[in-house]
Design a protein around this motif. Structure first.
Motif, PDB file in Angstrom:
ATOM      1  N   MET A 106     -29.214 -21.251   5.281  1.00 25.47           N
ATOM      2  CA  MET A 106     -28.170 -21.374   6.299  1.00 25.47           C
ATOM      3  C   MET A 106     -28.427 -20.426   7.463  1.00 25.47           C
ATOM      4  O   MET A 106     -28.212 -20.784   8.633  1.00 25.47           O
ATOM      5  N   ALA A 107     -28.885 -19.220   7.163  1.00 25.79           N
ATOM      6  CA  ALA A 107     -29.217 -18.268   8.229  1.00 25.79           C
ATOM      7  C   ALA A 107     -30.344 -18.800   9.095  1.00 25.79           C
ATOM      8  O   ALA A 107     -30.335 -18.649  10.329  1.00 25.79           O
ATOM      9  N   TRP A 161     -30.607 -13.350  14.204  1.00 26.93           N
ATOM     10  CA  TRP A 161     -30.880 -11.981  13.769  1.00 26.93           C
ATOM     11  C   TRP A 161     -29.619 -11.308  13.258  1.00 26.93           C
ATOM     12  O   TRP A 161     -29.651 -10.585  12.252  1.00 26.93           O
ATOM     13  N   CYS A 162     -28.507 -11.542  13.930  1.00 26.74           N
ATOM     14  CA  CYS A 162     -27.239 -10.925  13.526  1.00 26.74           C
ATOM     15  C   CYS A 162     -26.843 -11.343  12.119  1.00 26.74           C
ATOM     16  O   CYS A 162     -26.476 -10.518  11.284  1.00 26.74           O
ATOM     17  N   VAL A 163     -26.946 -12.644  11.848  1.00 24.82           N
ATOM     18  CA  VAL A 163     -26.587 -13.175  10.527  1.00 24.82           C
ATOM     19  C   VAL A 163     -27.576 -12.707   9.468  1.00 24.82           C
ATOM     20  O   VAL A 163     -27.191 -12.351   8.346  1.00 24.82           O
ATOM     21  N   SER A 164     -28.859 -12.676   9.808  1.00 24.75           N
ATOM     22  CA  SER A 164     -29.888 -12.305   8.829  1.00 24.75           C
ATOM     23  C   SER A 164     -29.797 -10.833   8.436  1.00 24.75           C
ATOM     24  O   SER A 164     -29.894 -10.489   7.248  1.00 24.75           O
ATOM     25  N   PHE A 191     -21.200 -12.988   4.539  1.00 31.12           N
ATOM     26  CA  PHE A 191     -21.857 -14.047   5.310  1.00 31.12           C
ATOM     27  C   PHE A 191     -20.838 -14.942   6.012  1.00 31.12           C
ATOM     28  O   PHE A 191     -20.861 -15.087   7.242  1.00 31.12           O
ATOM     29  N   PHE A 192     -19.946 -15.539   5.226  1.00 34.65           N
ATOM     30  CA  PHE A 192     -18.969 -16.452   5.829  1.00 34.65           C
ATOM     31  C   PHE A 192     -17.906 -15.690   6.626  1.00 34.65           C
ATOM     32  O   PHE A 192     -17.353 -16.229   7.585  1.00 34.65           O
ATOM     33  N   GLY A 193     -17.631 -14.449   6.226  1.00 36.81           N
ATOM     34  CA  GLY A 193     -16.715 -13.630   7.006  1.00 36.81           C
ATOM     35  C   GLY A 193     -17.255 -13.342   8.388  1.00 36.81           C
ATOM     36  O   GLY A 193     -16.519 -13.350   9.383  1.00 36.81           O
ATOM     37  N   LEU A 194     -18.566 -13.091   8.480  1.00 32.13           N
ATOM     38  CA  LEU A 194     -19.179 -12.874   9.789  1.00 32.13           C
ATOM     39  C   LEU A 194     -19.136 -14.149  10.621  1.00 32.13           C
ATOM     40  O   LEU A 194     -18.879 -14.095  11.834  1.00 32.13           O
ATOM     41  N   LEU A 195     -19.352 -15.303   9.991  1.00 34.54           N
ATOM     42  CA  LEU A 195     -19.253 -16.567  10.721  1.00 34.54           C
ATOM     43  C   LEU A 195     -17.846 -16.773  11.262  1.00 34.54           C
ATOM     44  O   LEU A 195     -17.658 -17.247  12.388  1.00 34.54           O
ATOM     45  N   ALA A 219     -22.985  -6.125  15.127  1.00 35.23           N
ATOM     46  CA  ALA A 219     -22.932  -7.477  15.687  1.00 35.23           C
ATOM     47  C   ALA A 219     -22.806  -7.492  17.205  1.00 35.23           C
ATOM     48  O   ALA A 219     -23.519  -8.257  17.870  1.00 35.23           O
ATOM     49  N   PRO A 220     -21.929  -6.677  17.814  1.00 28.79           N
ATOM     50  CA  PRO A 220     -21.849  -6.701  19.289  1.00 28.79           C
ATOM     51  C   PRO A 220     -23.167  -6.321  19.958  1.00 28.79           C
ATOM     52  O   PRO A 220     -23.479  -6.822  21.036  1.00 28.79           O
ATOM     53  N   ALA A 221     -23.941  -5.443  19.326  1.00 26.15           N
ATOM     54  CA  ALA A 221     -25.231  -5.053  19.905  1.00 26.15           C
ATOM     55  C   ALA A 221     -26.197  -6.231  19.925  1.00 26.15           C
ATOM     56  O   ALA A 221     -26.965  -6.405  20.871  1.00 26.15           O
ATOM     57  N   PHE A 222     -26.164  -7.066  18.870  1.00 26.76           N
ATOM     58  CA  PHE A 222     -26.995  -8.262  18.855  1.00 26.76           C
ATOM     59  C   PHE A 222     -26.508  -9.283  19.876  1.00 26.76           C
ATOM     60  O   PHE A 222     -27.288  -9.810  20.670  1.00 26.76           O
TER      61      PHE A 222
END
Length: 232
Positions: free
Chosen positions: A89-90, A104-107, A153-157, A219-222
């Motif tokens: 999925m990533a 990259w953020c998700v991985s 993972f899903f929380g970040l999405l 995440a904001p940096a990515f």
């Protein structure tokens, strides 16, 4: 002497102020609450034995709900949080998202939370439930790895969709869907006998604390490189 109307207005003002303070410090609140719950669970795990919470969850999900019809569904749900599936999925997100930054953020998020789970399991070394397991699992039990990676993972999405997707009904739909996946993965781990309920809740708490940090710092940096603003 203040009238009833003035007292009611004062109470409303205090409530609005408190809600505003919570909104401004939502990450800190999530971090503190998640850390507190995790430490309480860890204290009970360190004392040994099975908690009342674990017994109640066993009675509900194993003794009452387990059936030949439901088991394949739970096995399918639990596979959604396997490292292989999430890695695929990533890769899909990296291929379809504009630019390289979301991928990259998700991985990095996935790799980080998997590593954190292994460290915590090695420290606590709680044995897995025995005698009613429907899936073959190795390693220690606390905290649940599937629960941790699903929440992370899903929380970040959910965070990315809520922040960057345009404000329409699909934004809500996707967030609800991913939220249900997180919950069902946790339930499936108890149902299949791979974890105690306390393992699952602890996994959720660790990843909530992780996300409070990750969505604030990493995440904001990515995603800043995308030059995208939050959706109107």
């Amino acid at each position: 002497m203040a009238t009833a109307r003035e007292l009611a207005q004062g109470a409303r003002d205090v409530a609005r102020g408190a809600l505003g303070l919570l909104r401004q410090n939502a990450r800190l609140v999530v971090l503190l609450v998640a850390a507190l719950v995790f430490m309480l669970l860890l204290e009970d795990v360190a004392e040994g034995g099975v908690m009342r919470l674990d017994t109640m969850a066993y009675e509900l999900f194993v003794e009452r709900l387990r059936s030949d019809a439901l088991t394949p569904l739970m096995e399918g749900v639990t596979s959604l949080a396997s490292v292989v599936v999430l890695a695929v999925m990533a890769a899909v997100i990296a291929a379809l998202a504009p630019g390289k930054e979301p991928g990259w953020c998700v991985s990095v998020n996935l790799v980080g939370v998997v590593a954190l789970n292994q460290v915590l399991k090695f420290i606590v070394q709680r044995p897995r439930p025995d005698g009613f397991r429907l899936v073959a699992e190795s390693g220690y039990s606390f905290p649940s790895g599937h629960s941790m990676v699903s929440m992370a993972f899903f929380g970040l999405l959910i965070w990315m969709i809520w922040r960057y997707h345009r404000r329409d009904v699909m934004r809500v739909v996707w967030c609800v869907v991913f939220g249900l996946v997180i919950v069902l993965v946790g339930v499936s781990r108890i149902y299949l006998g791979a974890h105690y309920a306390s393992d699952v809740i602890a996994g959720f708490c660790v990843s909530l604390a992780w996300l409070a940090f990750y969505t604030r710092v990493v995440a904001p940096a990515f995603l800043a490189a995308d030059n995208r603003e939050p959706a109107d």
